[in-house]
Scaffold this active site. Sequence first.
Site, PDB file in Angstrom:
ATOM      1  N   TYR A  53       0.825  -1.212   0.000  1.00  0.00           N
ATOM      2  CA  TYR A  53       0.000   0.000   0.000  1.00  0.00           C
ATOM      3  C   TYR A  53       0.859   1.261   0.000  1.00  0.00           C
ATOM      4  O   TYR A  53       0.599   2.195   0.747  1.00  0.00           O
ATOM      5  CB  TYR A  53      -0.958  -0.017   1.197  1.00  0.00           C
ATOM      6  CG  TYR A  53      -2.046  -1.052   1.017  1.00  0.00           C
ATOM      7  CD1 TYR A  53      -3.277  -0.683   0.446  1.00  0.00           C
ATOM      8  CD2 TYR A  53      -1.851  -2.374   1.368  1.00  0.00           C
ATOM      9  CE1 TYR A  53      -4.267  -1.617   0.247  1.00  0.00           C
ATOM     10  CE2 TYR A  53      -2.838  -3.326   1.160  1.00  0.00           C
ATOM     11  CZ  TYR A  53      -4.044  -2.939   0.603  1.00  0.00           C
ATOM     12  OH  TYR A  53      -5.022  -3.869   0.396  1.00  0.00           O
ATOM     13  N   TYR A 185     -12.121  -8.314   5.503  1.00  0.00           N
ATOM     14  CA  TYR A 185     -10.920  -8.292   4.657  1.00  0.00           C
ATOM     15  C   TYR A 185     -10.621  -9.722   4.227  1.00  0.00           C
ATOM     16  O   TYR A 185     -10.582 -10.628   5.063  1.00  0.00           O
ATOM     17  CB  TYR A 185      -9.708  -7.715   5.402  1.00  0.00           C
ATOM     18  CG  TYR A 185      -8.464  -7.751   4.549  1.00  0.00           C
ATOM     19  CD1 TYR A 185      -8.260  -6.810   3.550  1.00  0.00           C
ATOM     20  CD2 TYR A 185      -7.521  -8.765   4.712  1.00  0.00           C
ATOM     21  CE1 TYR A 185      -7.132  -6.866   2.730  1.00  0.00           C
ATOM     22  CE2 TYR A 185      -6.391  -8.822   3.899  1.00  0.00           C
ATOM     23  CZ  TYR A 185      -6.203  -7.879   2.913  1.00  0.00           C
ATOM     24  OH  TYR A 185      -5.099  -7.934   2.104  1.00  0.00           O
ATOM     25  N   ASP A 286     -13.251 -17.662   6.445  1.00  0.00           N
ATOM     26  CA  ASP A 286     -11.876 -17.240   6.206  1.00  0.00           C
ATOM     27  C   ASP A 286     -11.172 -17.155   7.560  1.00  0.00           C
ATOM     28  O   ASP A 286     -11.357 -16.191   8.304  1.00  0.00           O
ATOM     29  CB  ASP A 286     -11.887 -15.887   5.484  1.00  0.00           C
ATOM     30  CG  ASP A 286     -10.481 -15.369   5.191  1.00  0.00           C
ATOM     31  OD1 ASP A 286      -9.513 -15.926   5.757  1.00  0.00           O
ATOM     32  OD2 ASP A 286     -10.360 -14.398   4.412  1.00  0.00           O
ATOM     33  N   LYS A 315      -1.463 -17.377   6.884  1.00  0.00           N
ATOM     34  CA  LYS A 315      -0.718 -16.610   7.892  1.00  0.00           C
ATOM     35  C   LYS A 315       0.083 -17.464   8.872  1.00  0.00           C
ATOM     36  O   LYS A 315       1.221 -17.772   8.578  1.00  0.00           O
ATOM     37  CB  LYS A 315      -1.667 -15.632   8.580  1.00  0.00           C
ATOM     38  CG  LYS A 315      -2.081 -14.513   7.624  1.00  0.00           C
ATOM     39  CD  LYS A 315      -2.535 -13.233   8.302  1.00  0.00           C
ATOM     40  CE  LYS A 315      -2.484 -12.052   7.363  1.00  0.00           C
ATOM     41  NZ  LYS A 315      -3.759 -11.667   6.786  1.00  0.00           N
TER      42      LYS A 315
HETATM   43  C1  PLP Z   1      -4.216 -11.615   5.375  1.00  0.00           C
HETATM   44  C2  PLP Z   1      -5.556 -12.130   5.059  1.00  0.00           C
HETATM   45  C3  PLP Z   1      -5.863 -12.591   3.770  1.00  0.00           C
HETATM   46  C4  PLP Z   1      -4.874 -12.531   2.627  1.00  0.00           C
HETATM   47  O1  PLP Z   1      -3.754 -13.313   2.844  1.00  0.00           O
HETATM   48  P1  PLP Z   1      -2.389 -13.022   2.023  1.00  0.00           P
HETATM   49  O2  PLP Z   1      -1.491 -14.130   2.427  1.00  0.00           O
HETATM   50  O3  PLP Z   1      -1.925 -11.664   2.471  1.00  0.00           O
HETATM   51  O4  PLP Z   1      -2.739 -13.037   0.581  1.00  0.00           O
HETATM   52  C5  PLP Z   1      -7.129 -13.086   3.552  1.00  0.00           C
HETATM   53  N1  PLP Z   1      -8.044 -13.137   4.538  1.00  0.00           N
HETATM   54  C6  PLP Z   1      -7.773 -12.710   5.789  1.00  0.00           C
HETATM   55  C7  PLP Z   1      -8.813 -12.818   6.852  1.00  0.00           C
HETATM   56  C8  PLP Z   1      -6.530 -12.178   6.088  1.00  0.00           C
HETATM   57  O5  PLP Z   1      -6.271 -11.728   7.323  1.00  0.00           O
END
Ligand code: PLP
Length: 465
Positions: A53, A185, A286, A315
Amino acid sequence: MPDSTTAVAVAAARAAADPSGACGPASAGWAPPPPLEPGELLELDRRHVWHPYAPMPGTSEPLVVESASGVRLRLARPAYGRRELVDGMSSWWSAVHGYNHPVLNEAVRAQLGRMSHVMFGGLTHEPAVRLARRLAGLAPGDLEHVFLCDSGSVAVEVAVKMCLQHWRSLGRPRKRRLMTWRGGYHGDTWQPMSVCDPDGGMHHLWSGALPVQVFADAPPSGFDAEPDEAYLAHLRETVGRHAGELAAVIVEPVVQGAGGMRFHSPAYVRALREACDEHGVLLVLDEIATGFGRTGELFAAGHAGVTPDVMCVGKALTGGYLSMAATLCTPRVAEGIARGSVPVLAHGPTFMGNPLASAVADASLGLLLSQDWRAEVRRIGDGLRAGLAGAAGLPGVREVSVLGAIAVVRLDHQVDTAAATRAAVRAGVWLRPFRDMVYAMPPYVTGDEDVARIAAALCAAAREG
Ligand SMILES: *Cc1c(COP(=O)(O)O)cnc(C)c1O
């Protein structure tokens, strides 16, 4: 530009490729390049390297990290008198065991001696198989099929593709939209962007370009708050009204991360599960930020007692060592896809199932489960809560919330990121405030004194940001 380093590297590669070993040891003569002087490094960084960003050329000066060990980042040169910073961010939720961990180092080293990578089409290997078995065992319910991919955003792309293809294969191609709630997100690639918070996610920049999805209102805040009946009805009604065109509902359960760091009642996740079941819509959770203990449950869905149809993790999956994520689904989703005229999931990243990443992920999960991670997460949460006891009374602070090993101090104004970061660094802590908040999610190995230091830094950043 050929130089002596290149010549040595070429000789080493030839030697490695020669089974007779006639060319001598593969590493003979190779040495790492001499370090760049910090000033030169920053100048090159500004000119060539794009940061998250950020504009190009860069306008703000990043801190140069020379190495990291345990919970400490070591800087190439002191910033505000600090050479070492306690990491309050776990490198964006990922480094849950801290840095330079002997077990994880050994897992990578052992795998490195076997192979760093092989393609995954037509080939398989033990690290990926072990990891998939472990993930299937840990995941709730019957999420037993595992697609290994490179990053969280790709895991979300794969989840979306799975859901759309499931309905297409069952002769329901009209079911191709997604529903989510505001404030979320899900990553920075195209489909994930379309379900990020439309305001915070810069949708205005992409209007007319991004797929238009169905948005419910943001869930009311507060993990312990009594579920709001009107909001529950709003969720059920939105799923019901759009069911004919919805492939899936996708949300972050219990904690909305980069979309605004808000916690909500698990009752809303349960309500989505029920509405999806009632109306024939798939549920994607997610767990990329929330997975692997961060919220106090192994997966945040555990707070709600819910099993999704598709789940994304990433992550913390590799303990922050390498980029890897996974999309898990149930046999029902997979069977739907298999019934179509194209019965395969048409996705196959080059680095799918990377052995190094798989090996370190399996080791990281083993390390997590070998300890009382629940107690560690609770200890960190308690320490943050104690250290932030006075924060709610600070001028400009709207709200302080802690869940699992996550602390958020919300301000009544946009944070001055530079000033807040400076205050945290002066206090010996690395934080990355954004929007209207300063927040932390420390590695689980953070000791009590360092947790207190992180809480103090959050207060300092809130005061000066
Ligand atoms: C960080 C994140 C993503 C994206 O993951 P990247 O490895 O950065 O592409 C998707 N969903 C959530 C909830 C996240 O925190």
